[in-house]
Write a protein that holds these residues in place. Sequence first.
Motif, PDB file in Angstrom:
ATOM      1  N   MET A 139       0.842  -1.205   0.000  1.00  0.00           N
ATOM      2  CA  MET A 139       0.000   0.000   0.000  1.00  0.00           C
ATOM      3  C   MET A 139       0.872   1.248   0.000  1.00  0.00           C
ATOM      4  N   LYS A 140       0.521   2.174  -0.872  1.00  0.00           N
ATOM      5  CA  LYS A 140       1.272   3.426  -0.944  1.00  0.00           C
ATOM      6  C   LYS A 140       0.414   4.570  -0.400  1.00  0.00           C
ATOM      7  N   ILE A 141       0.980   5.303   0.564  1.00  0.00           N
ATOM      8  CA  ILE A 141       0.262   6.412   1.182  1.00  0.00           C
ATOM      9  C   ILE A 141       0.953   7.725   0.835  1.00  0.00           C
ATOM     10  N   LEU A 142       0.186   8.639   0.269  1.00  0.00           N
ATOM     11  CA  LEU A 142       0.655  10.011   0.078  1.00  0.00           C
ATOM     12  C   LEU A 142       0.130  10.827   1.250  1.00  0.00           C
ATOM     13  N   SER A 143       1.025  11.306   2.083  1.00  0.00           N
ATOM     14  CA  SER A 143       0.619  12.072   3.264  1.00  0.00           C
ATOM     15  C   SER A 143       0.930  13.544   3.054  1.00  0.00           C
ATOM     16  N   ILE A 144      -0.117  14.355   3.118  1.00  0.00           N
ATOM     17  CA  ILE A 144       0.037  15.793   2.916  1.00  0.00           C
ATOM     18  C   ILE A 144       0.097  16.454   4.284  1.00  0.00           C
ATOM     19  N   LEU A 145       1.269  16.919   4.646  1.00  0.00           N
ATOM     20  CA  LEU A 145       1.544  17.411   5.993  1.00  0.00           C
ATOM     21  C   LEU A 145       0.803  18.716   6.285  1.00  0.00           C
ATOM     22  N   ASN A 146       0.265  18.812   7.500  1.00  0.00           N
ATOM     23  CA  ASN A 146      -0.208  20.107   8.004  1.00  0.00           C
ATOM     24  C   ASN A 146       0.922  20.713   8.826  1.00  0.00           C
ATOM     25  N   VAL A 147       1.208  21.969   8.630  1.00  0.00           N
ATOM     26  CA  VAL A 147       2.360  22.611   9.262  1.00  0.00           C
ATOM     27  C   VAL A 147       1.880  23.740  10.151  1.00  0.00           C
TER      28      VAL A 147
ATOM     29  N   GLU B  38       4.406   1.852   1.760  1.00  0.00           N
ATOM     30  CA  GLU B  38       5.281   2.831   1.115  1.00  0.00           C
ATOM     31  C   GLU B  38       4.732   4.221   1.424  1.00  0.00           C
ATOM     32  N   ILE B  39       5.589   5.074   1.972  1.00  0.00           N
ATOM     33  CA  ILE B  39       5.147   6.388   2.430  1.00  0.00           C
ATOM     34  C   ILE B  39       5.820   7.490   1.609  1.00  0.00           C
ATOM     35  N   VAL B  40       5.006   8.404   1.112  1.00  0.00           N
ATOM     36  CA  VAL B  40       5.507   9.602   0.447  1.00  0.00           C
ATOM     37  C   VAL B  40       4.919  10.804   1.185  1.00  0.00           C
ATOM     38  N   ILE B  41       5.783  11.692   1.652  1.00  0.00           N
ATOM     39  CA  ILE B  41       5.337  12.844   2.421  1.00  0.00           C
ATOM     40  C   ILE B  41       5.497  14.105   1.594  1.00  0.00           C
TER      41      ILE B  41
ATOM     42  N   LYS C 204       0.843   8.127  -7.734  1.00  0.00           N
ATOM     43  CA  LYS C 204      -0.145   7.057  -7.872  1.00  0.00           C
ATOM     44  C   LYS C 204      -0.397   6.360  -6.523  1.00  0.00           C
ATOM     45  N   PRO C 205      -0.860   7.095  -5.535  1.00  0.00           N
ATOM     46  CA  PRO C 205      -1.063   6.502  -4.215  1.00  0.00           C
ATOM     47  C   PRO C 205      -2.324   5.638  -4.143  1.00  0.00           C
ATOM     48  N   ASP C 206      -2.348   4.752  -3.167  1.00  0.00           N
ATOM     49  CA  ASP C 206      -3.566   4.009  -2.849  1.00  0.00           C
ATOM     50  C   ASP C 206      -4.407   4.776  -1.836  1.00  0.00           C
ATOM     51  N   VAL C 207      -3.702   5.586  -1.013  1.00  0.00           N
ATOM     52  CA  VAL C 207      -4.360   6.367   0.037  1.00  0.00           C
ATOM     53  C   VAL C 207      -3.761   7.764   0.046  1.00  0.00           C
ATOM     54  N   ILE C 208      -4.619   8.772   0.177  1.00  0.00           N
ATOM     55  CA  ILE C 208      -4.155  10.128   0.431  1.00  0.00           C
ATOM     56  C   ILE C 208      -4.565  10.488   1.851  1.00  0.00           C
TER      57      ILE C 208
ATOM     58  N   GLY D 214     -10.960  10.909 -12.336  1.00  0.00           N
ATOM     59  CA  GLY D 214     -11.530   9.572 -12.457  1.00  0.00           C
ATOM     60  C   GLY D 214     -10.934   8.590 -11.472  1.00  0.00           C
ATOM     61  N   LEU D 215     -10.416   9.094 -10.356  1.00  0.00           N
ATOM     62  CA  LEU D 215      -9.720   8.243  -9.383  1.00  0.00           C
ATOM     63  C   LEU D 215     -10.446   8.161  -8.046  1.00  0.00           C
ATOM     64  N   SER D 216     -11.641   8.708  -7.975  1.00  0.00           N
ATOM     65  CA  SER D 216     -12.334   8.793  -6.695  1.00  0.00           C
ATOM     66  C   SER D 216     -12.646   7.429  -6.096  1.00  0.00           C
ATOM     67  N   GLU D 217     -12.863   6.415  -6.942  1.00  0.00           N
ATOM     68  CA  GLU D 217     -13.166   5.072  -6.443  1.00  0.00           C
ATOM     69  C   GLU D 217     -11.902   4.244  -6.221  1.00  0.00           C
ATOM     70  N   LYS D 218     -10.774   4.732  -6.705  1.00  0.00           N
ATOM     71  CA  LYS D 218      -9.535   3.952  -6.632  1.00  0.00           C
ATOM     72  C   LYS D 218      -8.641   4.374  -5.464  1.00  0.00           C
ATOM     73  N   ILE D 219      -8.746   5.624  -5.052  1.00  0.00           N
ATOM     74  CA  ILE D 219      -7.867   6.149  -4.004  1.00  0.00           C
ATOM     75  C   ILE D 219      -8.693   6.507  -2.778  1.00  0.00           C
ATOM     76  N   LYS D 220      -8.318   5.927  -1.636  1.00  0.00           N
ATOM     77  CA  LYS D 220      -8.991   6.287  -0.391  1.00  0.00           C
ATOM     78  C   LYS D 220      -8.501   7.658   0.076  1.00  0.00           C
ATOM     79  N   LEU D 221      -9.422   8.424   0.605  1.00  0.00           N
ATOM     80  CA  LEU D 221      -9.086   9.747   1.133  1.00  0.00           C
ATOM     81  C   LEU D 221      -9.379   9.762   2.626  1.00  0.00           C
ATOM     82  N   VAL D 222      -8.332   9.959   3.427  1.00  0.00           N
ATOM     83  CA  VAL D 222      -8.510  10.019   4.879  1.00  0.00           C
ATOM     84  C   VAL D 222      -8.009  11.373   5.375  1.00  0.00           C
ATOM     85  N   THR D 223      -8.539  11.801   6.504  1.00  0.00           N
ATOM     86  CA  THR D 223      -8.162  13.094   7.060  1.00  0.00           C
ATOM     87  C   THR D 223      -8.143  13.012   8.576  1.00  0.00           C
TER      88      THR D 223
END
Length: 390
Positions: free
Chosen positions: A1-9, A37-40, A82-86, A105-114
């Motif tokens: 699983m690949k996670i793209l994490s968008i940091l809050n600063v 796999e983590i991408v920040i 190309k993350p699995d999770v944002i 067209g990726l709304s069903e393919k990528i989970k969005l968590v907050t």
Amino acid sequence: MKILSILNVSNRDNIGSDSGVIFHSLLFSQCQKRGYEIVIAAPFEIDIYGAKYVFLESGKNKYDVRFRFDWDEYRKLIEEIKPDVIFCHQIEQCANVRALLVALGLSEKIKLVTYYHYLPALEIVDDKIVWDPSLNHAGLAEIIFLKVLSALKTSDVFFVTSDYSKSFLTQLAKKYNFPFNAKKVVVMPPPADPFLELKKPIGYRDNQKTILYSSRLYEQYGTDFLIDIIKHYENSNIKFIVTDFFSQKSQERKGLDTKTEEYREFLRNQDNVIIRDDGDNRSTYRDDIVANASLVLGPYRKNANWSMSMIDAFMMGIPGIGPSCASFPEFMPSNLIYDNKDDAIKLIDKLLFNKDFWERASEQCRKSYQRFMPNEIAQIFFSALEQHGN
């Protein structure tokens, strides 16, 4: 699983003491062990073993980070990684990210968590919402909360820090007749930092009477209450260590928090107050600041989602007291909770001058943080990703 994490600063000038950076370091180190796999994405590089870093300008003040959104930059980021999770930590941006995923067209393919880590409201009084003054310039606190509600609607998983924050969020949503899927709301406290955990905790020191206050100096954090306590002890040998890791602000940021600057100036002129603004280094914070405290004073903050600084002290064997509101009863021993200033002073005196009580309180506080260690919190995160939003 690949996670793209968008940091809050929250504090890019002192990233070593930034809660968002600390959270990332602790949680995603556990994710690495699980093989994620983590991408920040952040405006500066975070040193987490195995994690990749990509530049993303997130903003330079508290409104900038909440309202800035570069559609093209985010699109480029998502298409390249190309993350699995944002994991969108700046919750106000969640609906924007969802809209972009729909367009791609990726709304069903990528989970969005907050993550709902900061409340723009203080409390509800007489059926009216009292907004957080630090976010309410020109009435913006309510607009920010509407963005939070949009995140409730558009995210797959909506993390909150505590049962209190979940309950208050639900109350606020009802004020707007806003329906949402309660199952997607998951309580996940911030992980405790093992770097602060001592094999041999600091013991009672009869010749030291020092109170640590390690919270922000905003009005809504209860700085007036802190000043009242400091004044009560001004003619004693009791000293206060007040951390001020956010003093190095731009003029733009200072202009948004003029009351904070007044507090800062007042505290610097008190003979019984020691100001420490060098906690950006975690070793300095642990060994020279927290270790020199007899007890930690929690912020008298009506909308406190959590208090990472209190947990830090507990991990070193230093007990603390906190108010009987918000999230404090969730992580603090009940006998160390106060209702008002007089109660707080009685508990402070008892901790400072009664060795047996201090030692019992120290042991209670040390036990309280065990369920918040990174491996425990990470299990909540893993479970939410695997079970929610399917």
